[in-house]
Design an enzyme around this catalytic site. Structure first.
Site, PDB file in Angstrom:
ATOM      1  CD  GLU A   1      -2.596  -1.113   2.673  1.00 34.98           C
ATOM      2  OE1 GLU A   1      -3.678  -1.701   2.741  1.00 34.98           O
ATOM      3  OE2 GLU A   1      -2.028  -0.608   3.664  1.00 34.98           O
ATOM      4  N   PRO A   2       1.590   1.520  -1.043  1.00 36.95           N
ATOM      5  CG  PRO A   2       2.551   1.636  -3.168  1.00 36.95           C
ATOM      6  CD  PRO A   2       1.731   0.738  -2.286  1.00 36.95           C
ATOM      7  N   GLY A   3       1.877   5.026  -0.503  1.00 37.37           N
ATOM      8  CA  GLY A   3       1.202   6.318  -0.672  1.00 37.37           C
ATOM      9  C   GLY A   3       2.222   7.375  -1.025  1.00 37.37           C
ATOM     10  NE  ARG A   4       6.368   9.372   3.501  1.00 40.71           N
ATOM     11  CZ  ARG A   4       6.010  10.201   4.479  1.00 40.71           C
ATOM     12  NH1 ARG A   4       6.171  11.494   4.336  1.00 40.71           N
ATOM     13  NH2 ARG A   4       5.508   9.734   5.602  1.00 40.71           N
TER      14      ARG A   4
ATOM     15  CE1 TYR B   1       3.777  13.647  11.373  1.00 40.08           C
ATOM     16  CE2 TYR B   1       3.830  14.679   9.221  1.00 40.08           C
ATOM     17  CZ  TYR B   1       3.154  13.968  10.193  1.00 40.08           C
ATOM     18  OH  TYR B   1       1.868  13.584   9.958  1.00 40.08           O
TER      19      TYR B   1
ATOM     20  CB  CYS C   1      -0.886  34.035  13.806  1.00 39.65           C
ATOM     21  SG  CYS C   1      -1.507  35.317  12.742  1.00 39.65           S
ATOM     22  CD  GLU C   2       0.675  28.183  15.555  1.00 41.60           C
ATOM     23  OE1 GLU C   2       1.611  27.740  16.256  1.00 41.60           O
ATOM     24  OE2 GLU C   2      -0.515  28.003  15.803  1.00 41.60           O
TER      25      GLU C   2
ATOM     26  CE1 TYR D   1      -0.170  10.362   4.289  1.00 45.56           C
ATOM     27  CE2 TYR D   1       2.077  10.128   3.501  1.00 45.56           C
ATOM     28  CZ  TYR D   1       0.871   9.565   3.872  1.00 45.56           C
ATOM     29  OH  TYR D   1       0.704   8.204   3.807  1.00 45.56           O
TER      30      TYR D   1
HETATM   31  N1  LLP Z   1      -1.241   1.721   4.690  1.00 41.37           N
HETATM   32  C1  LLP Z   1      -1.589   2.091   5.926  1.00 41.37           C
HETATM   33  C2  LLP Z   1      -2.428   1.222   6.729  1.00 41.37           C
HETATM   34  C3  LLP Z   1      -1.157   3.332   6.440  1.00 41.37           C
HETATM   35  O1  LLP Z   1      -1.501   3.686   7.666  1.00 41.37           O
HETATM   36  C4  LLP Z   1      -0.348   4.175   5.641  1.00 41.37           C
HETATM   37  C5  LLP Z   1       0.093   5.466   6.136  1.00 41.37           C
HETATM   38  C6  LLP Z   1      -0.021   3.748   4.341  1.00 41.37           C
HETATM   39  C7  LLP Z   1      -0.475   2.499   3.908  1.00 41.37           C
HETATM   40  C8  LLP Z   1       0.801   4.576   3.404  1.00 41.37           C
HETATM   41  O2  LLP Z   1       2.075   4.797   3.893  1.00 41.37           O
HETATM   42  P1  LLP Z   1       3.163   5.569   3.004  1.00 41.37           P
HETATM   43  O3  LLP Z   1       3.522   4.658   1.844  1.00 41.37           O
HETATM   44  O4  LLP Z   1       2.544   6.823   2.529  1.00 41.37           O
HETATM   45  O5  LLP Z   1       4.296   5.784   3.918  1.00 41.37           O
HETATM   46  N2  LLP Z   1       1.167  12.202   7.707  1.00 41.37           N
HETATM   47  C9  LLP Z   1       2.425  11.501   7.808  1.00 41.37           C
HETATM   48  C10 LLP Z   1       2.329  10.110   7.249  1.00 41.37           C
HETATM   49  C11 LLP Z   1       1.290   9.272   7.923  1.00 41.37           C
HETATM   50  C12 LLP Z   1       1.184   7.908   7.317  1.00 41.37           C
HETATM   51  C13 LLP Z   1      -0.009   7.211   7.826  1.00 41.37           C
HETATM   52  N3  LLP Z   1      -0.229   5.922   7.275  1.00 41.37           N
HETATM   53  C14 LLP Z   1       3.496  12.324   7.085  1.00 41.37           C
HETATM   54  O6  LLP Z   1       3.181  13.365   6.530  1.00 41.37           O
HETATM   55  O7  LLP Z   1       4.653  11.951   7.096  1.00 41.37           O
END
Ligand code: LLP
Length: 457
Positions: free
Chosen positions: A289-292, A333, A360-361, A389
């Site tokens: 499950e890649p997102g970032r 972060y 304002c921070e 994100y």
């Molecule tokens: N699957 C699950 C169950 C997750 O909780 C996440 C991310 C992903 C997949 C995707 O992960 P990635 O490939 O994007 O690393 N807001 C934070 C990141 C929070 C990630 C939460 N879960 C940031 O900006 O660094």
């Protein structure tokens, strides 16, 4: 400085997807999120082709929490990826865009009744169950509808990964999933296997995000397979699917050296095959499950510089027209970013400045100590790798409207998220009857909406 994807510098100006970003800033205004379509797509392809080349049964599921809107749903669908959603809002966005429900995986550690009902009504492909309350709730809902949803159980292997503590999820003291320690996960498997109203397909785990040391996945896999072997002994259950979550790190700044998606999936495939063999399991389907690592580097945020404040002997603050409302990651972060002055893209970097937002921070800083040419009000600053994100975590703090987003490819740019307006900001405000006065009565008499008027004009 890293030029990513389709970026180029021509005649001293930054171009993305063949579009001059200074022109984009003029046409669409700033702050502006710019998404490089070719780069987003190429990341999807690298994952999909990479994984299917090294593993027999597999699926790449894009984690929508990184960046989600209707156009992104379309691209993800066209690229043949599945989609991970984590709330009713993300599910709604996907369904609204026509994303096929049978490619949707529904996550969340506290899904509401309404969200679970929505998922069952839509017929999502998998519901990833996080806890016993959810298991019971889902079972009751499924029973009352005479459906048998396919589920995965989210387990927490108890591995520590080296990333910011807020984005670590696989350790023992985590709010996510069934812990493998203390018998919780085993009990969950027993419970799910015994239920005639649920079909347990496998397990899921996500150990964290922005991970550079991918051997953390080896540890997670070893622990999970050992657990699965115990669970098989106790219940006879063998997983058809193993979902290892997302988490691969990306290159925000030059010193970041993430593994490539292709190498990452090859590594995962190898350890899953090894562990399955070791414990004599039939090879489960491997899901990730890649997102970032799909969205981040495809995104750039454009800002207009408003003021330059030099505190002699201390630092020079360059203030831009956005900040922690469109990118809260620095404040949350201590994230690091790179940027260039898009209209002076090949000018020598003679100065060191700190890029501040307009909120304002004092913590509303986007980049500490950026090497840049001399910056003046009106310059366009392009901050890189903001695709993940940023928009998805944006807020209206200080009542700033959220920026617009454009998709660029082959020299053309199309709006995919319109800029919020001031009117959008007050749209949901209501004045209770006891606070109303003559102004509201006059307005109500006019159009029935006490706030639909602008006396300040
Ligand atoms: N699957 C699950 C169950 C997750 O909780 C996440 C991310 C992903 C997949 C995707 O992960 P990635 O490939 O994007 O690393 N807001 C934070 C990141 C929070 C990630 C939460 N879960 C940031 O900006 O660094």
């Amino acid at each position: 400085m890293i030029l990513r994807g389709s970026m180029a510098i021509e005649d001293g100006r930054l171009k993305i997807g063949g579009c001059d970003v200074v022109q984009l800033a003029k046409e669409f205004g700033t702050p502006l999120y710019v998404v490089d379509e070719a780069m987003f797509r190429s990341r999807c392809r690298e994952y999909r082709a990479g994984l299917s080349a090294v593993y027999p049964k597999s699926r790449v599921i894009y984690a929508g929490k990184a960046l989600l809107n209707a156009a992104i749903c379309r691209i993800v669908e066209q690229e043949g990826l599945a989609l991970d959603v984590v709330s009713g809002g993300e599910l709604y966005t996907a369904l609204h865009a026509g994303f096929p429900a049978d490619r949707i995986y529904f996550h969340g550690n506290n899904k509401s009744i309404e969200e679970l009902e929505m998922a069952l009504d839509a017929g999502v492909h998998r519901i990833i169950v996080d806890n016993f309350d959810e298991l019971e709730l889902l079972e009751a809902l499924a029973k009352s509808r005479s459906v048998v949803p396919d589920i995965l159980l989210r387990v927490t292997p108890g591995v520590e990964v080296h990333t910011h503590s807020y984005i670590r999820t696989g350790h023992l003291d985590s709010k996510f999933g069934f812990s493998l320690h203390g018998g919780m996960a085993l009990k969950a498997i027993e419970r799910a296997v015994a239920s005639p109203h649920l079909r347990l397909r496998g397990v899921h785990c996500h150990i964290g995000s922005q991970i550079f040391d991918i051997t953390a996945y080896d540890a997670a896999c070893e622990i999970i397979f050992e657990f699965l072997a115990r669970a098989r002994e106790a219940t006879g259950f063998a997983p058809e699917e193993l979902n290892l979550g997302g988490g691969l790190g990306v290159r925000y700044v030059e010193v970041d050296h993430p593994t490539s998606p292709a190498e990452f999936v090859a590594h995962l495939a190898q350890i899953v095959m090894r562990e399955a063999r070791r414990w004599r399991f039939e090879l489960p389907a491997l899901l990730i499950e890649p997102g970032r690592s799909i969205a981040a580097e495809a995104g750039t945020t454009l800002y207009t510089v408003g003021s330059v404040k030099e505190i002699p002997g201390v630092r020079t603050y360059v203030a831009v027209d956005g900040g922690m409302n469109d990118n809260p990651r620095v404040a949350l972060y201590q994230a690091r970013y790179e940027a260039i002055v898009a209209n002076k893209a090949d000018a020598p970097k003679t100065n060191r400045v700190t890029v501040a937002g307009k909120l304002c921070e004092s913590g509303d800083i986007l980049i500490w100590d950026l090497e840049a040419p001399k910056i003046q009000p009106g310059d366009i600053l392009a901050v890189f790798a903001t695709g993940a994100y940023n928009y998805s975590m944006a807020s209206n703090y200080n009542r700033l409207p959220k920026p617009a987003m454009v998709l660029v490819a082959d020299g053309s740019a199309e709006l995919i998220v319109a800029r919020e307006t001031f009117a959008d900001l007050v749209r949901f405000d209501r004045i209770p009857a006891r606070l109303r006065d003559a102004r509201d009565q006059a307005a109500a008499a006019h159009d029935g909406e006490p706030l639909k008027r602008a006396s300040w004009r």
